[in-house]
Design a protein around this motif. Structure first.
Motif, PDB file in Angstrom:
ATOM      1  N   HIS A 126       0.835  -1.205   0.000  1.00 12.56           N
ATOM      2  CA  HIS A 126       0.000   0.000   0.000  1.00 12.56           C
ATOM      3  C   HIS A 126       0.867   1.252   0.000  1.00 12.56           C
ATOM      4  O   HIS A 126       0.658   2.173  -0.798  1.00 12.56           O
ATOM      5  N   ALA A 133      -6.265   4.109  -1.265  1.00 15.13           N
ATOM      6  CA  ALA A 133      -6.856   2.976  -0.559  1.00 15.13           C
ATOM      7  C   ALA A 133      -6.370   1.688  -1.209  1.00 15.13           C
ATOM      8  O   ALA A 133      -6.157   1.635  -2.421  1.00 15.13           O
ATOM      9  N   THR A 134      -6.205   0.659  -0.398  1.00 12.33           N
ATOM     10  CA  THR A 134      -5.846  -0.676  -0.890  1.00 12.33           C
ATOM     11  C   THR A 134      -6.892  -1.659  -0.397  1.00 12.33           C
ATOM     12  O   THR A 134      -7.110  -1.787   0.811  1.00 12.33           O
ATOM     13  N   MET A 135      -7.513  -2.356  -1.335  1.00 12.78           N
ATOM     14  CA  MET A 135      -8.552  -3.336  -1.015  1.00 12.78           C
ATOM     15  C   MET A 135      -7.963  -4.745  -1.094  1.00 12.78           C
ATOM     16  O   MET A 135      -7.327  -5.092  -2.093  1.00 12.78           O
ATOM     17  N   VAL A 137      -8.609  -8.365  -1.925  1.00 16.40           N
ATOM     18  CA  VAL A 137      -9.610  -9.068  -2.721  1.00 16.40           C
ATOM     19  C   VAL A 137      -9.170 -10.519  -2.923  1.00 16.40           C
ATOM     20  O   VAL A 137      -8.039 -10.886  -2.634  1.00 16.40           O
ATOM     21  N   ILE A 149     -15.203  -6.764  -8.007  1.00 15.69           N
ATOM     22  CA  ILE A 149     -14.197  -5.711  -8.105  1.00 15.69           C
ATOM     23  C   ILE A 149     -13.423  -5.955  -9.394  1.00 15.69           C
ATOM     24  O   ILE A 149     -12.840  -7.024  -9.583  1.00 15.69           O
ATOM     25  N   LEU A 160     -16.282  -1.089  -9.381  1.00 14.06           N
ATOM     26  CA  LEU A 160     -16.828  -1.842  -8.256  1.00 14.06           C
ATOM     27  C   LEU A 160     -18.315  -2.098  -8.482  1.00 14.06           C
ATOM     28  O   LEU A 160     -19.003  -1.305  -9.122  1.00 14.06           O
ATOM     29  N   PHE A 168     -14.337  -8.415  -2.795  1.00 10.36           N
ATOM     30  CA  PHE A 168     -13.736  -7.745  -1.650  1.00 10.36           C
ATOM     31  C   PHE A 168     -13.788  -8.669  -0.445  1.00 10.36           C
ATOM     32  O   PHE A 168     -14.797  -9.315  -0.177  1.00 10.36           O
ATOM     33  N   HIS A 172      -9.243  -3.650   4.300  1.00 13.75           N
ATOM     34  CA  HIS A 172      -8.658  -2.633   3.430  1.00 13.75           C
ATOM     35  C   HIS A 172      -7.841  -1.640   4.239  1.00 13.75           C
ATOM     36  O   HIS A 172      -8.003  -1.520   5.460  1.00 13.75           O
ATOM     37  N   VAL A 190     -18.289   1.971  -0.008  1.00 11.29           N
ATOM     38  CA  VAL A 190     -18.133   1.676  -1.435  1.00 11.29           C
ATOM     39  C   VAL A 190     -18.835   2.724  -2.283  1.00 11.29           C
ATOM     40  O   VAL A 190     -18.232   3.366  -3.155  1.00 11.29           O
ATOM     41  N   TYR A 194     -15.432   4.830  -2.448  1.00  6.43           N
ATOM     42  CA  TYR A 194     -14.677   4.075  -3.451  1.00  6.43           C
ATOM     43  C   TYR A 194     -15.110   4.409  -4.879  1.00  6.43           C
ATOM     44  O   TYR A 194     -14.274   4.721  -5.741  1.00  6.43           O
ATOM     45  N   ALA A 206      -5.605  -3.014  -5.603  1.00  4.84           N
ATOM     46  CA  ALA A 206      -6.072  -4.274  -5.033  1.00  4.84           C
ATOM     47  C   ALA A 206      -4.882  -5.129  -4.620  1.00  4.84           C
ATOM     48  O   ALA A 206      -3.852  -5.149  -5.295  1.00  4.84           O
TER      49      ALA A 206
END
Length: 321
Positions: A126, A133-135, A137, A149, A160, A168, A172, A190, A194, A206
């Motif tokens: 990240h 932001a880092t999701m 998944v 995603i 998304l 997801f 995060h 979201v 997002y 991601a």
């Protein structure tokens, strides 16, 4: 934890305020994050993941049966009460204030999920990406049913809740810039943050997790998670036993415990009873004489009688699946 990682300037949040309506009657007794998974509350897995990665300050939001969460984490976390459920966005705004987030990044972990994850590696990637932001998944054949995603070859999130091969995972890493997009009051992380950020070209990336993942919004998923962990699925943050017989449990000489199974502290297995394979017996629970418990969960303090296969036994009810 990745060697040499540095989580200075990172705080954590566990989202635990949901009503768990699809889990009733289980959630008539406990909030969803307090349902026992192999005899430890679901929220303990998320807490252990955060702590194990070096996160020292953790906030927990409370609403439904919040007193049980207060008792579980007494002195370990900062609480954020929600008299009205604020949604996944509004909860983060209030939690950030409760833990004095300031300029720190925030690692958010949904209290209803359990997964195998190198969280320090997530943080490192990240930071290297410069993402807002880092999701986390995972690839899933039914990703669309979960709100897919769409991730590009460069790891950037392109969309998304539409098309895509990943879903997801409920974990995060968010920057203060992300949180500033969210309004006060009820909001959805979201739809209200997002999606607008991705459409505006903000860097959202991601991180693809490939280990165990379980989500516990229905009795079927909840039971399946037990079967997976008893079957050997790796969840490295669990420092407590996921199988075996506690030394303080009593197993009658005329009873059987078939591995893989888990029998908790002070449990009693009476004569003629058969436990397992793939059974979890909670602390202080009783498996009555002649009972069969297979592919089933018996909560702490509950009494199991008769033929119980593909079932969940609480102190008040029996859910057969």
């Amino acid at each position: 934890m990745t060697a040499g990682s540095d989580l200075t300037g990172v705080k954590g949040a566990l989202l635990c305020a949901g009503l768990g309506t699809r889990l009733r009657p289980l959630t008539d007794e406990r909030p969803k994050p307090m349902l026992p998974l192999c005899n430890a509350p679901l929220a303990r897995y998320g807490f252990a993941l955060l702590r194990g990665a070096g996160v020292r300050t953790i906030g927990v939001n409370l609403h439904y049966l919040g007193g049980l969460l207060r008792a579980e984490f007494a002195g370990e976390v900062v609480y954020s009460d929600e008299p009205e459920i604020l949604g996944t966005g509004g909860a983060l705004v209030r939690l950030a204030r409760a833990i004095d987030l300031a300029g720190d990044d925030l690692i958010v972990h949904n209290g209803k999920v359990v997964l195998e994850l190198d969280l320090a590696d997530v943080i490192a990637r990240h930071r290297a990406s410069g993402a807002v932001a880092t999701m986390v998944v995972r690839e899933a054949p039914d990703a669309r049913a979960w709100g897919a995603i769409d991730v590009g070859d460069d790891g950037r999130v392109r969309g998304l809740l539409g098309d895509g091969r990943t879903m997801f995972c409920g974990v995060h890493v968010l920057t203060p810039e992300f949180l500033r997009v969210l309004p006060e009051g009820v909001s959805d992380s979201v739809r209200d943050a997002y999606i607008p950020l991705v459409r505006a070209g903000a860097p959202v990336v991601a991180y693809v997790a490939r280990g165990h993942f379980s989500e516990h919004s229905t009795p079927e998923r909840y039971l399946a998670a037990h079967l997976a962990l008893l079957g050997g699925a790796r969840v490295s943050q669990a420092t407590w036993p996921l199988a075996g017989i506690d030394p303080s449990a009593t197993v009658d000489a005329a009873a059987w415990v078939v591995a893989p199974s888990l029998v908790g502290a002070g449990a009693r297995i009476e004569a003629g009873a058969r436990v397992g394979p793939l059974a979890t017996i909670g602390a202080g629970a009783i498996v009555a004489a002649g009972a069969t418990v297979e592919r089933a969960v018996v909560w702490d303090g509950a009494v199991a009688t008769g033929d119980l296969r593909d079932a969940i036994v609480t102190r008040r009810s029996v859910v057969r699946l």
